[in-house]
Write a protein that holds these residues in place. Structure first.
Motif, PDB file in Angstrom:
ATOM      1  N   ASN A 101       7.346 -27.625 -20.299  1.00  0.00           N
ATOM      2  CA  ASN A 101       7.586 -29.035 -20.015  1.00  0.00           C
ATOM      3  C   ASN A 101       6.940 -29.904 -21.087  1.00  0.00           C
ATOM      4  O   ASN A 101       7.514 -30.903 -21.529  1.00  0.00           O
ATOM      5  N   GLU A 102       5.740 -29.526 -21.513  1.00  0.00           N
ATOM      6  CA  GLU A 102       5.044 -30.197 -22.612  1.00  0.00           C
ATOM      7  C   GLU A 102       4.355 -29.144 -23.462  1.00  0.00           C
ATOM      8  O   GLU A 102       3.850 -28.150 -22.938  1.00  0.00           O
ATOM      9  N   ASN A 103       4.301 -29.396 -24.751  1.00  0.00           N
ATOM     10  CA  ASN A 103       3.672 -28.451 -25.678  1.00  0.00           C
ATOM     11  C   ASN A 103       2.965 -29.257 -26.762  1.00  0.00           C
ATOM     12  O   ASN A 103       3.603 -29.991 -27.516  1.00  0.00           O
ATOM     13  N   ALA A 104       1.652 -29.152 -26.824  1.00  0.00           N
ATOM     14  CA  ALA A 104       0.862 -29.949 -27.773  1.00  0.00           C
ATOM     15  C   ALA A 104       0.074 -29.047 -28.714  1.00  0.00           C
ATOM     16  O   ALA A 104      -0.498 -28.039 -28.290  1.00  0.00           O
ATOM     17  N   GLU A 105       0.087 -29.437 -29.996  1.00  0.00           N
ATOM     18  CA  GLU A 105      -0.781 -28.804 -30.994  1.00  0.00           C
ATOM     19  C   GLU A 105      -2.011 -29.690 -31.145  1.00  0.00           C
ATOM     20  O   GLU A 105      -1.917 -30.843 -31.570  1.00  0.00           O
ATOM     21  N   ILE A 106      -3.158 -29.161 -30.786  1.00  0.00           N
ATOM     22  CA  ILE A 106      -4.392 -29.950 -30.762  1.00  0.00           C
ATOM     23  C   ILE A 106      -5.139 -29.737 -32.068  1.00  0.00           C
ATOM     24  O   ILE A 106      -5.476 -28.601 -32.436  1.00  0.00           O
ATOM     25  N   ARG A 107      -5.401 -30.856 -32.768  1.00  0.00           N
ATOM     26  CA  ARG A 107      -6.078 -30.811 -34.065  1.00  0.00           C
ATOM     27  C   ARG A 107      -7.336 -31.677 -34.048  1.00  0.00           C
ATOM     28  O   ARG A 107      -7.537 -32.491 -33.146  1.00  0.00           O
ATOM     29  N   ALA A 108      -8.162 -31.499 -35.073  1.00  0.00           N
ATOM     30  CA  ALA A 108      -9.391 -32.289 -35.205  1.00  0.00           C
ATOM     31  C   ALA A 108      -9.106 -33.542 -36.034  1.00  0.00           C
ATOM     32  O   ALA A 108      -8.417 -33.475 -37.050  1.00  0.00           O
ATOM     33  N   LYS A 109      -9.622 -34.689 -35.576  1.00  0.00           N
ATOM     34  CA  LYS A 109      -9.424 -35.943 -36.306  1.00  0.00           C
ATOM     35  C   LYS A 109     -10.561 -36.215 -37.282  1.00  0.00           C
ATOM     36  O   LYS A 109     -10.440 -37.094 -38.138  1.00  0.00           O
ATOM     37  N   VAL A 110     -11.671 -35.511 -37.145  1.00  0.00           N
ATOM     38  CA  VAL A 110     -12.797 -35.684 -38.062  1.00  0.00           C
ATOM     39  C   VAL A 110     -13.172 -34.325 -38.631  1.00  0.00           C
ATOM     40  O   VAL A 110     -12.919 -33.278 -38.019  1.00  0.00           O
ATOM     41  N   GLN A 111     -13.781 -34.349 -39.795  1.00  0.00           N
ATOM     42  CA  GLN A 111     -14.209 -33.103 -40.423  1.00  0.00           C
ATOM     43  C   GLN A 111     -15.586 -32.693 -39.919  1.00  0.00           C
ATOM     44  O   GLN A 111     -16.455 -33.528 -39.663  1.00  0.00           O
ATOM     45  N   GLY A 112     -15.725 -31.394 -39.757  1.00  0.00           N
ATOM     46  CA  GLY A 112     -17.007 -30.876 -39.299  1.00  0.00           C
ATOM     47  C   GLY A 112     -16.886 -29.393 -38.992  1.00  0.00           C
ATOM     48  O   GLY A 112     -15.851 -28.757 -39.257  1.00  0.00           O
ATOM     49  N   TYR A 113     -17.945 -28.832 -38.435  1.00  0.00           N
ATOM     50  CA  TYR A 113     -17.991 -27.420 -38.084  1.00  0.00           C
ATOM     51  C   TYR A 113     -17.941 -27.281 -36.553  1.00  0.00           C
ATOM     52  O   TYR A 113     -18.520 -28.102 -35.834  1.00  0.00           O
ATOM     53  N   ILE A 114     -17.236 -26.253 -36.108  1.00  0.00           N
ATOM     54  CA  ILE A 114     -17.139 -26.023 -34.668  1.00  0.00           C
ATOM     55  C   ILE A 114     -18.510 -25.604 -34.137  1.00  0.00           C
ATOM     56  O   ILE A 114     -19.075 -24.583 -34.557  1.00  0.00           O
ATOM     57  N   LEU A 115     -19.023 -26.415 -33.230  1.00  0.00           N
ATOM     58  CA  LEU A 115     -20.336 -26.132 -32.635  1.00  0.00           C
ATOM     59  C   LEU A 115     -20.204 -25.208 -31.432  1.00  0.00           C
ATOM     60  O   LEU A 115     -21.035 -24.309 -31.244  1.00  0.00           O
ATOM     61  N   LYS A 116     -19.120 -25.410 -30.640  1.00  0.00           N
ATOM     62  CA  LYS A 116     -18.964 -24.624 -29.427  1.00  0.00           C
ATOM     63  C   LYS A 116     -17.489 -24.572 -29.040  1.00  0.00           C
ATOM     64  O   LYS A 116     -16.782 -25.564 -29.169  1.00  0.00           O
ATOM     65  N   VAL A 117     -17.031 -23.400 -28.569  1.00  0.00           N
ATOM     66  CA  VAL A 117     -15.671 -23.232 -28.064  1.00  0.00           C
ATOM     67  C   VAL A 117     -15.761 -22.889 -26.588  1.00  0.00           C
ATOM     68  O   VAL A 117     -16.405 -21.904 -26.214  1.00  0.00           O
ATOM     69  N   ASN A 118     -15.095 -23.698 -25.758  1.00  0.00           N
ATOM     70  CA  ASN A 118     -15.216 -23.530 -24.310  1.00  0.00           C
ATOM     71  C   ASN A 118     -14.041 -22.798 -23.667  1.00  0.00           C
ATOM     72  O   ASN A 118     -14.116 -22.449 -22.488  1.00  0.00           O
ATOM     73  N   VAL A 119     -12.938 -22.571 -24.406  1.00  0.00           N
ATOM     74  CA  VAL A 119     -11.744 -21.965 -23.808  1.00  0.00           C
ATOM     75  C   VAL A 119     -11.195 -20.887 -24.736  1.00  0.00           C
ATOM     76  O   VAL A 119     -11.572 -20.814 -25.909  1.00  0.00           O
ATOM     77  N   ASP A 120     -10.276 -20.098 -24.188  1.00  0.00           N
ATOM     78  CA  ASP A 120      -9.611 -19.053 -24.967  1.00  0.00           C
ATOM     79  C   ASP A 120      -8.151 -19.014 -24.520  1.00  0.00           C
ATOM     80  O   ASP A 120      -7.741 -19.758 -23.610  1.00  0.00           O
ATOM     81  N   ILE A 121      -7.328 -18.132 -25.160  1.00  0.00           N
ATOM     82  CA  ILE A 121      -5.931 -18.068 -24.757  1.00  0.00           C
ATOM     83  C   ILE A 121      -5.846 -17.632 -23.296  1.00  0.00           C
ATOM     84  O   ILE A 121      -6.620 -16.798 -22.836  1.00  0.00           O
ATOM     85  N   GLY A 122      -4.916 -18.225 -22.574  1.00  0.00           N
ATOM     86  CA  GLY A 122      -4.763 -17.939 -21.159  1.00  0.00           C
ATOM     87  C   GLY A 122      -5.603 -18.806 -20.251  1.00  0.00           C
ATOM     88  O   GLY A 122      -5.440 -18.757 -19.029  1.00  0.00           O
ATOM     89  N   SER A 123      -6.506 -19.594 -20.826  1.00  0.00           N
ATOM     90  CA  SER A 123      -7.363 -20.461 -20.000  1.00  0.00           C
ATOM     91  C   SER A 123      -6.549 -21.626 -19.447  1.00  0.00           C
ATOM     92  O   SER A 123      -5.818 -22.282 -20.181  1.00  0.00           O
TER      93      SER A 123
END
Length: 371
Positions: A68-90
């Motif tokens: 129904n909806e499909n979004a590609e989520i990108r970063a608007k600012v430059q930086g390093y990933i500090l923490k990832v809270n989700v994975d595929i299937g979440s």
């Protein structure tokens, strides 16, 4: 009587007898041919009376399920990933934090701009207080020059503008600070993850951080051939099965049509919605969609054997006054042994049951109604 004269008489008699025999044979052949022709003309031909009938057609088309909806989520600012809270299937909720970006320079810039806001506010407040005192003193005649009053007023307005500009700048940097938290724009399921902790993000051409799909309702796209695009879909819905669930039927509701025929495929895209509360169906799956078509009003229907197709034309043979007549037709729904036709025909016309090119126009026949 001489012998020569007698031979001449005998020869003439023989010629007369031979001529009579030949003429008699010719007349006999002519009579036989005429009799055969009359017999051919008098042969009966199976015909039927053309009738109108309600047209229904069940047909299966291939379709493709899309989210129904499909979004590609990108970063608007430059930086390093500090923490990832989700994975595929979440499964995530709208507004849930998916990842955090570490960008110390943005925090420093926010603190800097906040300090500038306070400084600009102090200057504005000071110039405002000074202008109010000068304005009060100017009410006594000869105490304050008009030019001095105008100068202090302009200084107050300039300080006010600078203060407002720093406020807007601070709001902008605070918003950039909010972009350090990657949040879900809607509820759905994470289908792709392209980052790990420590990954550098924010480049314009990089792959998206996540892909998020809303699969609570799926879109089903079906290319409907041009011949069926003007028909009515019974119940405004269809049934579908997938390879994952070949023995289970799902209901698809028609919600929109493309409104245009694709030149390459000569078809119109119809889009259906398929409720998927249990998330059984998967986006990207192929489906077999069974649709039930019908016409707005009854149409003329003939047996398929009555239609003659050549390289030049497609026609049926109508019988008018005992003579044959070729009538060009256009075909509609094909219902197996019956075919919907359009042309210079009307209910009640007599049509040859088994048409063929050998039965030329203008031939006299004896129609025999087929039951």
């Amino acid at each position: 009587m001489t012998k020569t004269y007698k031979q001449t008489i005998d020869m003439r008699v023989f010629i007369l007898l031979f001529s009579a025999v030949v003429i008699s044979a010719c007349n006999s052949n002519s009579s036989t041919s005429t009799a055969q022709k009359e017999e051919a003309i008098s042969d009966s031909v199976a015909v039927f009376v053309l009738k109108e009938d309600s047209i229904k057609k069940n047909i299966s088309f291939p379709g493709e399920l899309e989210p129904n909806e499909n979004a590609e989520i990108r970063a608007k600012v430059q930086g390093y990933i500090l923490k990832v809270n989700v994975d595929i299937g979440s499964r995530v909720r709208k507004g849930q934090v998916l990842a955090l970006i570490d960008a110390p320079e943005i925090n420093s810039r926010v603190q800097e701009i906040n300090a500038k806001v306070k400084a600009a506010q102090a200057r504005y407040q000071s110039s405002k207080d000074y202008y109010e005192r000068i304005n009060t003193a100017s009410k006594a005649e000869g105490v304050i020059a008009a030019s001095e009053l105008q100068r202090t007023r302009e200084q107050m307005l300039a300080d006010e503008s600078e203060y407002r500009a720093t406020l807007y700048s601070a709001a902008s940097y605070r918003q950039m600070g909010n972009y350090l938290a990657i949040v879900a724009p809607y509820s759905g399921i994470i289908t792709k993850r392209n980052i790990d902790q420590g990954s550098f993000v924010g480049n314009p051409n990089e792959v998206p951080l996540f892909e998020l799909e809303d699969n609570s309702v799926l879109r089903l796209k079906v290319a409907v051939p041009e011949a069926y695009s003007g028909a009515v879909l019974l119940g405004n819905s269809g049934e579908l099965t997938t390879r994952s669930f070949p023995d289970k039927k799902f209901v698809a509701k028609l919600v929109r049509k493309a409104g245009s025929i694709d030149n390459a495929t000569r078809s119109e895209v119809w889009e259906f919605e398929v409720p998927n509360p249990g998330r059984e169906l998967k986006a990207g799956s192929y489906a077999d969609v069974k649709l039930h078509f019908l016409r707005f009003q009854p149409s003329l229907v003939v047996p398929t054997s009555a239609i003659v197709t050549t390289l030049e034309r497609k026609f049926v043979i109508k019988v008018v006054g005992g003579k044959t007549e070729w009538v060009d037709v256009r075909t509609g729904f094909n219902m197996g042994d019956r075919q919907e036709v359009f042309g210079d025909l009307q209910a009640g016309d007599t049509i040859v049951l088994k048409g063929n090119e050998e039965l030329k126009p203008g031939v006299i026949i004896i129609p025999k109604i087929s039951k």
